[in-house]
Design an enzyme around this catalytic site. Sequence first.
Site, PDB file in Angstrom:
ATOM      1  N   TYR A 345       0.848  -1.197   0.000  1.00 26.88           N
ATOM      2  CA  TYR A 345       0.000   0.000   0.000  1.00 26.88           C
ATOM      3  C   TYR A 345       0.881   1.243   0.000  1.00 26.88           C
ATOM      4  O   TYR A 345       1.770   1.386   0.836  1.00 26.88           O
ATOM      5  CB  TYR A 345      -0.905  -0.028   1.230  1.00 26.88           C
ATOM      6  CG  TYR A 345      -1.881   1.134   1.351  1.00 26.88           C
ATOM      7  CD1 TYR A 345      -2.301   1.854   0.238  1.00 26.88           C
ATOM      8  CD2 TYR A 345      -2.407   1.501   2.585  1.00 26.88           C
ATOM      9  CE1 TYR A 345      -3.200   2.897   0.341  1.00 26.88           C
ATOM     10  CE2 TYR A 345      -3.316   2.543   2.706  1.00 26.88           C
ATOM     11  CZ  TYR A 345      -3.707   3.236   1.582  1.00 26.88           C
ATOM     12  OH  TYR A 345      -4.589   4.283   1.697  1.00 26.88           O
ATOM     13  N   CYS A 346       0.633   2.145  -0.954  1.00 27.91           N
ATOM     14  CA  CYS A 346       1.326   3.439  -1.035  1.00 27.91           C
ATOM     15  C   CYS A 346       2.834   3.186  -1.133  1.00 27.91           C
ATOM     16  O   CYS A 346       3.295   2.444  -1.990  1.00 27.91           O
ATOM     17  CB  CYS A 346       0.944   4.300   0.161  1.00 27.91           C
ATOM     18  SG  CYS A 346       1.589   5.999   0.116  1.00 27.91           S
ATOM     19  N   LEU A 347       3.630   3.788  -0.263  1.00 27.98           N
ATOM     20  CA  LEU A 347       5.076   3.581  -0.289  1.00 27.98           C
ATOM     21  C   LEU A 347       5.432   2.118  -0.057  1.00 27.98           C
ATOM     22  O   LEU A 347       6.442   1.629  -0.586  1.00 27.98           O
ATOM     23  CB  LEU A 347       5.733   4.472   0.777  1.00 27.98           C
ATOM     24  CG  LEU A 347       7.250   4.403   0.924  1.00 27.98           C
ATOM     25  CD1 LEU A 347       7.944   4.671  -0.395  1.00 27.98           C
ATOM     26  CD2 LEU A 347       7.721   5.385   1.986  1.00 27.98           C
ATOM     27  N   GLY A 349       3.840  -0.288  -1.331  1.00 23.96           N
ATOM     28  CA  GLY A 349       3.712  -0.895  -2.651  1.00 23.96           C
ATOM     29  C   GLY A 349       4.924  -0.635  -3.522  1.00 23.96           C
ATOM     30  O   GLY A 349       5.360  -1.501  -4.284  1.00 23.96           O
ATOM     31  N   LEU A 373      -1.707  -1.100  -4.003  1.00 22.62           N
ATOM     32  CA  LEU A 373      -2.800  -0.176  -3.709  1.00 22.62           C
ATOM     33  C   LEU A 373      -2.264   1.248  -3.704  1.00 22.62           C
ATOM     34  O   LEU A 373      -1.438   1.603  -2.849  1.00 22.62           O
ATOM     35  CB  LEU A 373      -3.426  -0.495  -2.348  1.00 22.62           C
ATOM     36  CG  LEU A 373      -3.908  -1.927  -2.104  1.00 22.62           C
ATOM     37  CD1 LEU A 373      -4.557  -2.037  -0.725  1.00 22.62           C
ATOM     38  CD2 LEU A 373      -4.870  -2.369  -3.190  1.00 22.62           C
TER      39      LEU A 373
END
Length: 611
Positions: A345-347, A349, A373
Amino acid sequence: MSVVKIFPRVEGPQPASSAEPVAEVSAATPKRVSETLVIANSPPVSEPYPFDRAYHAMLARFTGGISPVALSLAWLDWGAHLAAAPQRQMEIFRNVLRDSGQLLEAAVHATSQKPWSVIEPQGRDRRFKDRQWETAPFNLLAQAFLLTERWWRDATTGVRGVSHANEAIVEFSMRQMLDMLSPSNFAATNPQVLEKAFQSGGENYVFGWQNWCSDLMRLFSAKPADDDQFVVGKTVAASPGKVVYRNDLMELIQYHPTTAQVRPEPILIVPAWIMKYYILDLSPQNSLVKYLTGQGFTVFAISWRNPDANDRDVAFDDYRKLGVMAALDMVGQIVPGRKVHALGYCLGGTLLSIAAAAMARDGDSRLATITLLAAQTDFTEAGELTLFINESQVAFLEDMMWQRGYLDTTQMAGAFQLLRSNELIWSRLSHDYLMGDGSPPSDLMAWNADATRLPYRMHSEYLRKLFLDNDLAEGRYRVEGGSVSLSDIHTPMFVVGTLADHVAPWRSVYKIHYQVDADVTFLLTSGGHNAGVVAPPDESWHSYQVKTKAADAPYVGADEWLKLAPHVEGSWWPEWTQWLAARSGAPCGPPSIGGGGIDGLPDAPGDYVYT
């Protein structure tokens, strides 16, 4: 140059590594080890120009971390080119005369003309949406302000010769100044506030003062918003589980199964370390972790430790080695012989994509699928967040972090709020302090207030290698002494972008299509960076588009994809779990928690979430 050495600290069984060992363990060492980062300087590093760096760090306290040099250069670029463009100046002046004439005509015929006859608020601008703004003189005030915004937007853009980056900085900074001056921010020019004051006898100002004092006390006590209602481990981050592994960067949580049988392939969640991990385990009704266990999946999640000044030399790659890879090692020990569904998720990811590329390069095939994500792998179009990322700004941030050893919690939060200042700052202040209503409690807002710090070295490497130089997308990013390429990834991918994302714009996330050599299912969901991801199925207002591109299929551009992908009403969570189930084996009995030998480690949510 600083060298990171890992020394084992005994706490139970050691995860078996399929690649390079994380730590050296003697034969007498028990099975589990928790690594400790020890920074050894050999030889000592001499920081260049320490006085200059200290001066910049002091200056940052007064500028909110914004480099005054970068800002000045952008305005100088714009001003100099505009001064040398007399025809463009005349065009801007004609626009002012035209708008002034139309506003004057609307003022003369205010009783006979319809509201918003000159200019209307844009779709996402909710400051003037209520009916009170349709009456004179407030309607004229709002239209005058909107015309001023449009005029400055026209004046700060389209000047020939100004670099795109400097133009964006000038337009953005002018928008921030104008947002402060909106008539909705002042009691005397806001008809909603005046009506509320008349109805309540001024009681709204009393409540607004109480809200302000409450926020001020919370700021100085560093207590998260709604800390009494949303308590970590009780009402949020409350999914039952156990910490099964710990090192100095993360705790690995294994959640208890809630179904008699589970899919054989476990899910590993890699969250960003910009905020706490429990964005995906909020209140039970909003918890993706709870939903996944209810769908028959074994779930593991990384909980990052909140770094402090002692972690100033922790590198970006340490998060890969002691985070993703150490977690995969432990998951492989608990669920042996099974591939893993990895989610970032975000960083987190971005980190997962780097780890996956390195694993593919080295022949490590432990990943069954990869889910990203709101995660970027190409940063050339990373939205307005890139306005804060140029050589001058990064050097300024490095000097600010150099003194403390980390990026403070308020710095990153402030940058994110500026991206949507009229929604996240000024509209909230008007609602809470002028109207006196207060914001309704929310688990998402409580999580948002539970911020984390970022180590000096890690954040500097992240800004330079990924944002500034875009090394990952251009094949220059190095892991373990060799370059990695996303094109080495052949694992099926499920990639989620959010329609109103100001942190990871969905068109930037979409670029994964031509970076990897894999089947990519891309899903675009309604909402923003956080609210679009937290989309439980019982919330009916969510919608999404989804379409799969096979690895050998021709590329389809983002705008074309938007026209082709079918619309679906509802949450994207069931779509994803169906995709996972189709790539999983037949259900079987759940694995034991931790595989045994986890004495001394706490229950979920662990200890690091409280740091």
